[in-house]
Design an enzyme around this catalytic site. Structure first.
Site, PDB file in Angstrom:
ATOM      1  N   TYR A   1       0.821  -1.221   0.000  1.00  0.00           N
ATOM      2  CA  TYR A   1       0.000   0.000   0.000  1.00  0.00           C
ATOM      3  C   TYR A   1       0.859   1.278   0.000  1.00  0.00           C
ATOM      4  CZ  TYR A   1      -3.214   3.489   2.066  1.00  0.00           C
ATOM      5  OH  TYR A   1      -3.938   4.615   2.339  1.00  0.00           O
TER       6      TYR A   1
ATOM      7  N   ASP B   1      10.010  -7.418  -3.446  1.00  0.00           N
ATOM      8  CA  ASP B   1       8.790  -7.768  -2.700  1.00  0.00           C
ATOM      9  C   ASP B   1       8.487  -9.231  -2.987  1.00  0.00           C
ATOM     10  OD1 ASP B   1       5.975  -7.917  -1.812  1.00  0.00           O
ATOM     11  OD2 ASP B   1       6.017  -5.729  -1.834  1.00  0.00           O
TER      12      ASP B   1
ATOM     13  N   SER C   1       6.520   3.254  13.029  1.00  0.00           N
ATOM     14  CA  SER C   1       5.097   3.469  13.273  1.00  0.00           C
ATOM     15  C   SER C   1       4.913   4.255  14.565  1.00  0.00           C
ATOM     16  CB  SER C   1       4.421   2.106  13.415  1.00  0.00           C
ATOM     17  OG  SER C   1       3.148   2.240  13.962  1.00  0.00           O
TER      18      SER C   1
ATOM     19  N   TYR D   1       3.856  -6.722  17.358  1.00  0.00           N
ATOM     20  CA  TYR D   1       4.115  -5.872  16.191  1.00  0.00           C
ATOM     21  C   TYR D   1       4.859  -4.605  16.606  1.00  0.00           C
ATOM     22  CZ  TYR D   1       3.287  -2.335  12.630  1.00  0.00           C
ATOM     23  OH  TYR D   1       3.461  -1.318  11.722  1.00  0.00           O
TER      24      TYR D   1
ATOM     25  N   LYS E   1       8.884  -3.093  15.703  1.00  0.00           N
ATOM     26  CA  LYS E   1       9.272  -1.776  15.179  1.00  0.00           C
ATOM     27  C   LYS E   1      10.249  -1.096  16.126  1.00  0.00           C
ATOM     28  CE  LYS E   1       6.979  -1.837  11.368  1.00  0.00           C
ATOM     29  NZ  LYS E   1       7.677  -1.894  10.077  1.00  0.00           N
TER      30      LYS E   1
ATOM     31  N   ASN F   1      -1.707   7.432  11.001  1.00  0.00           N
ATOM     32  CA  ASN F   1      -2.691   6.505  10.408  1.00  0.00           C
ATOM     33  C   ASN F   1      -2.839   6.741   8.905  1.00  0.00           C
ATOM     34  OD1 ASN F   1      -3.213   6.536  13.361  1.00  0.00           O
ATOM     35  ND2 ASN F   1      -4.797   5.082  12.791  1.00  0.00           N
TER      36      ASN F   1
ATOM     37  N   GLY G   1      -6.216  -2.850  23.775  1.00  0.00           N
ATOM     38  CA  GLY G   1      -4.946  -2.302  23.272  1.00  0.00           C
ATOM     39  C   GLY G   1      -5.083  -0.939  22.626  1.00  0.00           C
ATOM     40  N   ASP G   2      -6.324  -0.457  22.368  1.00  0.00           N
ATOM     41  CA  ASP G   2      -6.490   0.858  21.743  1.00  0.00           C
ATOM     42  C   ASP G   2      -6.250   1.981  22.744  1.00  0.00           C
ATOM     43  OD1 ASP G   2      -7.009   0.028  19.205  1.00  0.00           O
ATOM     44  OD2 ASP G   2      -9.147   0.491  19.226  1.00  0.00           O
TER      45      ASP G   2
HETATM   46  N1  NAD Z   1      -0.420   0.908   6.933  1.00  0.00           N
HETATM   47  C1  NAD Z   1      -0.249   1.286   8.186  1.00  0.00           C
HETATM   48  O1  NAD Z   1      -1.197   1.568   8.918  1.00  0.00           O
HETATM   49  C2  NAD Z   1       1.141   1.396   8.762  1.00  0.00           C
HETATM   50  C3  NAD Z   1       1.342   2.206   9.890  1.00  0.00           C
HETATM   51  C4  NAD Z   1       2.624   2.304  10.406  1.00  0.00           C
HETATM   52  C5  NAD Z   1       3.672   1.587   9.835  1.00  0.00           C
HETATM   53  N2  NAD Z   1       3.445   0.797   8.756  1.00  0.00           N
HETATM   54  C6  NAD Z   1       4.574   0.045   8.187  1.00  0.00           C
HETATM   55  O2  NAD Z   1       4.802   0.461   6.860  1.00  0.00           O
HETATM   56  C7  NAD Z   1       5.249  -0.627   6.053  1.00  0.00           C
HETATM   57  C8  NAD Z   1       4.368  -0.726   4.824  1.00  0.00           C
HETATM   58  O3  NAD Z   1       3.028  -0.881   5.239  1.00  0.00           O
HETATM   59  P1  NAD Z   1       1.845  -1.077   4.192  1.00  0.00           P
HETATM   60  O4  NAD Z   1       0.618  -0.558   4.846  1.00  0.00           O
HETATM   61  O5  NAD Z   1       2.221  -0.588   2.856  1.00  0.00           O
HETATM   62  O6  NAD Z   1       1.772  -2.674   4.207  1.00  0.00           O
HETATM   63  P2  NAD Z   1       1.572  -3.700   3.008  1.00  0.00           P
HETATM   64  O7  NAD Z   1       1.362  -5.040   3.607  1.00  0.00           O
HETATM   65  O8  NAD Z   1       0.570  -3.211   2.040  1.00  0.00           O
HETATM   66  O9  NAD Z   1       3.003  -3.655   2.295  1.00  0.00           O
HETATM   67  C9  NAD Z   1       4.098  -4.392   2.767  1.00  0.00           C
HETATM   68  C10 NAD Z   1       4.737  -5.075   1.556  1.00  0.00           C
HETATM   69  O10 NAD Z   1       5.878  -5.801   1.990  1.00  0.00           O
HETATM   70  C11 NAD Z   1       5.855  -7.097   1.404  1.00  0.00           C
HETATM   71  N3  NAD Z   1       6.594  -7.962   2.321  1.00  0.00           N
HETATM   72  C12 NAD Z   1       6.299  -8.268   3.599  1.00  0.00           C
HETATM   73  N4  NAD Z   1       7.255  -9.057   4.114  1.00  0.00           N
HETATM   74  C13 NAD Z   1       8.184  -9.242   3.137  1.00  0.00           C
HETATM   75  C14 NAD Z   1       9.416  -9.930   3.063  1.00  0.00           C
HETATM   76  N5  NAD Z   1       9.903 -10.630   4.081  1.00  0.00           N
HETATM   77  N6  NAD Z   1      10.111  -9.887   1.906  1.00  0.00           N
HETATM   78  C15 NAD Z   1       9.656  -9.196   0.839  1.00  0.00           C
HETATM   79  N7  NAD Z   1       8.495  -8.515   0.849  1.00  0.00           N
HETATM   80  C16 NAD Z   1       7.765  -8.541   1.996  1.00  0.00           C
HETATM   81  C17 NAD Z   1       4.394  -7.445   1.250  1.00  0.00           C
HETATM   82  O11 NAD Z   1       4.178  -8.403   0.238  1.00  0.00           O
HETATM   83  C18 NAD Z   1       3.796  -6.092   0.894  1.00  0.00           C
HETATM   84  O12 NAD Z   1       3.805  -5.872  -0.504  1.00  0.00           O
HETATM   85  C19 NAD Z   1       5.227  -1.864   6.951  1.00  0.00           C
HETATM   86  O13 NAD Z   1       6.531  -2.095   7.439  1.00  0.00           O
HETATM   87  C20 NAD Z   1       4.299  -1.449   8.079  1.00  0.00           C
HETATM   88  O14 NAD Z   1       4.601  -2.108   9.280  1.00  0.00           O
HETATM   89  C21 NAD Z   1       2.211   0.703   8.194  1.00  0.00           C
HETATM   90  O1  GDU Z   2     -13.615  -1.361  12.776  1.00  0.00           O
HETATM   91  C1  GDU Z   2     -13.088  -0.450  13.419  1.00  0.00           C
HETATM   92  C2  GDU Z   2     -11.694  -0.180  13.290  1.00  0.00           C
HETATM   93  C3  GDU Z   2     -11.179   0.841  14.055  1.00  0.00           C
HETATM   94  N1  GDU Z   2     -11.950   1.576  14.892  1.00  0.00           N
HETATM   95  C4  GDU Z   2     -11.386   2.686  15.660  1.00  0.00           C
HETATM   96  O2  GDU Z   2     -10.825   3.595  14.713  1.00  0.00           O
HETATM   97  C5  GDU Z   2      -9.617   4.174  15.221  1.00  0.00           C
HETATM   98  C6  GDU Z   2      -8.479   3.856  14.279  1.00  0.00           C
HETATM   99  O3  GDU Z   2      -8.227   2.463  14.261  1.00  0.00           O
HETATM  100  P1  GDU Z   2      -7.285   1.763  13.188  1.00  0.00           P
HETATM  101  O4  GDU Z   2      -7.355   0.293  13.414  1.00  0.00           O
HETATM  102  O5  GDU Z   2      -7.615   2.264  11.824  1.00  0.00           O
HETATM  103  O6  GDU Z   2      -5.853   2.332  13.529  1.00  0.00           O
HETATM  104  P2  GDU Z   2      -5.002   2.249  14.884  1.00  0.00           P
HETATM  105  O7  GDU Z   2      -4.787   3.653  15.348  1.00  0.00           O
HETATM  106  O8  GDU Z   2      -5.585   1.308  15.842  1.00  0.00           O
HETATM  107  O9  GDU Z   2      -3.632   1.582  14.401  1.00  0.00           O
HETATM  108  C7  GDU Z   2      -2.875   1.993  13.260  1.00  0.00           C
HETATM  109  O10 GDU Z   2      -1.959   2.990  13.599  1.00  0.00           O
HETATM  110  C8  GDU Z   2      -1.029   2.652  14.615  1.00  0.00           C
HETATM  111  C9  GDU Z   2      -0.139   3.838  14.801  1.00  0.00           C
HETATM  112  O11 GDU Z   2      -0.830   4.854  15.405  1.00  0.00           O
HETATM  113  C10 GDU Z   2      -0.227   1.416  14.216  1.00  0.00           C
HETATM  114  O12 GDU Z   2       0.693   1.712  13.186  1.00  0.00           O
HETATM  115  C11 GDU Z   2      -1.152   0.294  13.761  1.00  0.00           C
HETATM  116  O13 GDU Z   2      -0.363  -0.736  13.182  1.00  0.00           O
HETATM  117  C12 GDU Z   2      -2.134   0.769  12.737  1.00  0.00           C
HETATM  118  O14 GDU Z   2      -3.058  -0.257  12.431  1.00  0.00           O
HETATM  119  C13 GDU Z   2      -9.437   3.595  16.618  1.00  0.00           C
HETATM  120  O15 GDU Z   2      -9.987   4.497  17.544  1.00  0.00           O
HETATM  121  C14 GDU Z   2     -10.257   2.310  16.593  1.00  0.00           C
HETATM  122  O16 GDU Z   2     -10.770   1.925  17.852  1.00  0.00           O
HETATM  123  C15 GDU Z   2     -13.294   1.310  15.016  1.00  0.00           C
HETATM  124  O17 GDU Z   2     -13.997   1.966  15.785  1.00  0.00           O
HETATM  125  N2  GDU Z   2     -13.826   0.296  14.278  1.00  0.00           N
END
Ligand code: NAD
Ligand code: GDU
Length: 362
Positions: free
Chosen positions: A11, A31, A124, A148, A152, A178, A293-294
């Site tokens: 993403y 990837d 994160s 998780y 990080k 987020n 955990g929220d």
């Molecule tokens: N989306 C969020 O809410 C969020 C928030 C904070 C941090 N992050 C971090 O940002 C990064 C990207 O997140 P995203 O939302 O794009 O996730 P995503 O799952 O869409 O993208 C991660 C990509 O990495 C690839 N991948 C995973 N493990 C691998 C491996 N061992 N070797 C090669 N490829 C691998 C997956 O196939 C995927 O394409 C992640 O490290 C995630 O922890 C995401």
């Molecule tokens: O179905 C749902 C999903 C979420 N929420 C609420 O919406 C808010 C946002 O929730 P998300 O699950 O979208 O995001 P989080 O803040 O819980 O977590 C995200 O952001 C974090 C950093 O702040 C970490 O990176 C985590 O991995 C990532 O999923 C929270 O108050 C949660 O309780 C709902 O009410 N209903």
């Protein structure tokens, strides 16, 4: 000189690849597609009109990574590859530590062997655990409340140790708040597998009728409307932040952490109301118990990124939701319903080894 983007089919990675290609960078995606589709790569080519390299491999496969670095003049790495589902990390801690921690170590070892010392790492806001105060600045105490989060935190600490051990390293840990939103074309966006964990993809899947109703996790938080407050940031702003961080790692030594958020928090009920305005869909919802955990409130102080990276988020909430809605409405099944990527890309040989693929537009 090329930029290696691990997790570039995912993403945030796919949107960042678009930004990099538009800025004229040479991009090499690594990837293993464990949580993404090759179709996303095709669409990167489609919207940018620019070619890039793709290696389908696990970052833990050091031999395959060696081949990538041996074959290109790599200047820097953006490391997105990792697993990100909090609940899954509780069930599969070894997979999470292996992938997110050992994967980062394997990557750094290969980088070191090839004299590549510039790294932008996907961290994160989860590293702040339960924040003592908001807005959260980078100097706030760090802790983690699930596997998780610990992956990080550990990866950040390893990277800080690495930077201390050898002054050639320059590392930017980007702490995302987020991420939401999608590409303006409606061609790329978030494509979660199974039932989404996160609020915005859940909302849009309710809106297209794939899910029945939204559960609002907790209506009794100490917030103005009782629901949780988060700092939602447009994925295109995040992508731009990575390009700024890349420019920054070219100019400093050591390890630095940066918050990437907007600095503004919205409650779940505010999100539902804003989504209704943007999409015209009134979402059915029910207020349920809090999700374990929220935290109640989480938003960023982004002044360090503004001062040192020259980056601030530009897009507001309605734009985030409009773009997400366009993506969801045009792709109700995500990337699934589209072209067959294995034919399109001509993936050959052992898919677990580094099959070099040239992704082209059109
Ligand atoms: N989306 C969020 O809410 C969020 C928030 C904070 C941090 N992050 C971090 O940002 C990064 C990207 O997140 P995203 O939302 O794009 O996730 P995503 O799952 O869409 O993208 C991660 C990509 O990495 C690839 N991948 C995973 N493990 C691998 C491996 N061992 N070797 C090669 N490829 C691998 C997956 O196939 C995927 O394409 C992640 O490290 C995630 O922890 C995401
Ligand atoms: O179905 C749902 C999903 C979420 N929420 C609420 O919406 C808010 C946002 O929730 P998300 O699950 O979208 O995001 P989080 O803040 O819980 O977590 C995200 O952001 C974090 C950093 O702040 C970490 O990176 C985590 O991995 C990532 O999923 C929270 O108050 C949660 O309780 C709902 O009410 N209903």
């Amino acid at each position: 000189m090329a930029i290696v983007v691990t997790g570039g089919a995912g993403y945030i990675g796919s949107h960042t690849c678009i930004e990099l290609l538009n800025e004229g960078y040479e991009v090499i995606v690594v990837d293993d597609l464990r949580n993404s589709k090759a179709e996303a790569l095709h669409r990167i080519g489609e919207v940018t009109g620019r070619p890039f390299q793709f290696y389908r491999t696990d970052v833990l496969n050091e031999d395959a990574l060696e081949a990538v670095f041996a074959g290109h003049a790599v200047e820097a790495v953006i490391h997105f590859a990792g697993m990100k589902a909090v609940g899954e990390s509780v069930l599969l801690p070894l997979s999470y530590y292996r992938n997110n921690v050992a994967g980062t170590m394997a990557l750094c070892q290969v980088m070191q062997r090839h004299g590549v010392f510039k790294l932008v790492f996907s961290s994160s806001a989860t590293v702040y655990g339960v924040p003592g105060q908001v807005p959260i600045s980078e100097g706030a105490p760090l802790s983690a409340i699930n596997p998780y989060g610990r992956t990080k935190l550990m990866a950040e600490e390893i990277l800080r140790d690495l930077a201390v051990s050898d002054p050639r390293w320059s590392i930017a840990n980007l702490r995302y708040f987020n991420p939401v939103g999608a590409h303006k074309s409606g061609r790329l966006g978030e494509d979660p597998s199974g039932i989404p964990n996160n609020l915005v993809p859940y909302m849009t899947q309710v809106a297209v009728g794939k899910l029945r109703q939204l559960q609002v996790f907790g209506g009794d938080y100490p917030t103005p409307d009782g629901t949780g407050i988060r700092d939602y940031i447009h994925v295109l702003d995040l992508a731009a932040g990575h390009v700024k961080a890349l420019e920054r790692v070219k100019r400093f030594q050591g390890a630095e952490s940066y918050n990437l958020g907007t600095g503004r928090g919205y409650s779940v009920l505010e999100m539902i109301a804003a989504f209704g305005r943007v999409s015209g869909v009134e979402l059915p919802y029910i207020i349920t118990d809090r999700r374990p955990g929220d935290v109640a409130v989480c938003y960023a102080d982004c002044s360090k990124a503004a001062a040192e990276l020259g980056w601030t988020a530009e897009r507001g909430l309605e734009e985030m939701l409009e773009d997400t809605w366009r993506w969801q409405a045009q792709n109700p099944d995500g990337y699934r319903a589209d072209r067959i990527p294995s034919i399109l890309y001509g993936i050959t040989g052992d898919e677990r080894s580094a099959a070099v693929l040239q992704a082209r537009s059109g």
